[in-house]
Motif scaffolding. Sequence first.
Motif, short mmCIF file in Angstrom:
data_model
loop_
_atom_site.label_atom_id
_atom_site.label_comp_id
_atom_site.label_asym_id
_atom_site.label_seq_id
_atom_site.Cartn_x
_atom_site.Cartn_y
_atom_site.Cartn_z
N ILE A 3 0.85 -1.20 0.00
CA ILE A 3 0.00 0.00 0.00
C ILE A 3 0.88 1.24 0.00
O ILE A 3 1.78 1.37 0.82
CB ILE A 3 -0.94 0.00 1.22
N ILE A 4 0.60 2.15 -0.93
CA ILE A 4 1.30 3.43 -0.98
C ILE A 4 0.42 4.44 -0.25
O ILE A 4 -0.67 4.77 -0.72
CB ILE A 4 1.53 3.89 -2.43
N ASP A 5 0.90 4.88 0.91
CA ASP A 5 0.10 5.78 1.75
C ASP A 5 -0.26 7.05 0.97
O ASP A 5 0.60 7.72 0.42
CB ASP A 5 0.88 6.14 3.02
N GLY A 6 -1.56 7.35 0.93
CA GLY A 6 -2.04 8.54 0.24
C GLY A 6 -2.28 8.34 -1.25
O GLY A 6 -2.81 9.23 -1.91
N VAL A 7 -1.89 7.18 -1.79
CA VAL A 7 -2.04 6.92 -3.22
C VAL A 7 -2.97 5.73 -3.47
O VAL A 7 -3.93 5.83 -4.23
CB VAL A 7 -0.68 6.67 -3.90
N THR A 8 -2.68 4.60 -2.83
CA THR A 8 -3.53 3.41 -2.99
C THR A 8 -4.33 3.13 -1.72
O THR A 8 -5.06 2.16 -1.65
CB THR A 8 -2.69 2.16 -3.35
N GLY A 9 -4.17 3.99 -0.73
CA GLY A 9 -4.89 3.83 0.53
C GLY A 9 -4.28 4.71 1.60
O GLY A 9 -3.51 5.62 1.31
N VAL A 10 -4.63 4.40 2.83
CA VAL A 10 -4.15 5.15 4.00
C VAL A 10 -3.66 4.15 5.02
O VAL A 10 -4.33 3.17 5.32
CB VAL A 10 -5.28 6.02 4.60
N LEU A 11 -2.47 4.40 5.56
CA LEU A 11 -1.89 3.52 6.57
C LEU A 11 -1.98 4.16 7.95
O LEU A 11 -1.87 5.39 8.07
CB LEU A 11 -0.42 3.23 6.24
#
Length: 159
Positions: free
Chosen positions: A98-106
């Motif tokens: 997961i790319i934070d802010g791109v494919t989701g939020v971590l």
Amino acid sequence: PCMVIKLYLVLSLLRWMIFNNKFTMLFINRIHFWVSYEKLRNITLLGAIDDEYMANLMHSAKAFIFCAYEDFGIVPLEAMACGTPVVAYSKGGTQDTIIDGVTGVLFQEQTKEAIIEAINRFESMTFDNSYIIKHAHKFGVDRFKKEISFEIEKLLKSI
């Protein structure tokens, strides 16, 4: 004790989602009962469902929330393969997929507060569903075959 903590976390999140009307449906993986109370009209807990129905849910979902720790984390990738952004605990495989802010939020901690903060952050963002699908396919079968073949060939050459 770990199961009790996770159950408490789920119940706390459910309470927060009910009072804040955050989601019209919450899908919890393979829970074997159905809840239909007036207070819970914006939340549905589903029992065991087949893969096709799960894929349809993921395709139509606004987000997939993943609070678990997994070494690889195949379920968040399945959601992303459907174009659905993921709100996930930033440990294990999600750090790589997961790319934070791109494919989701971590989020960094398995606490109600951290998850609520991540959901609120998610709500203020927009996501490119076609990019999310493309990103998920980077972790697909073709890449696995190519990389495992390369490693096997390298190993055979060293013998």
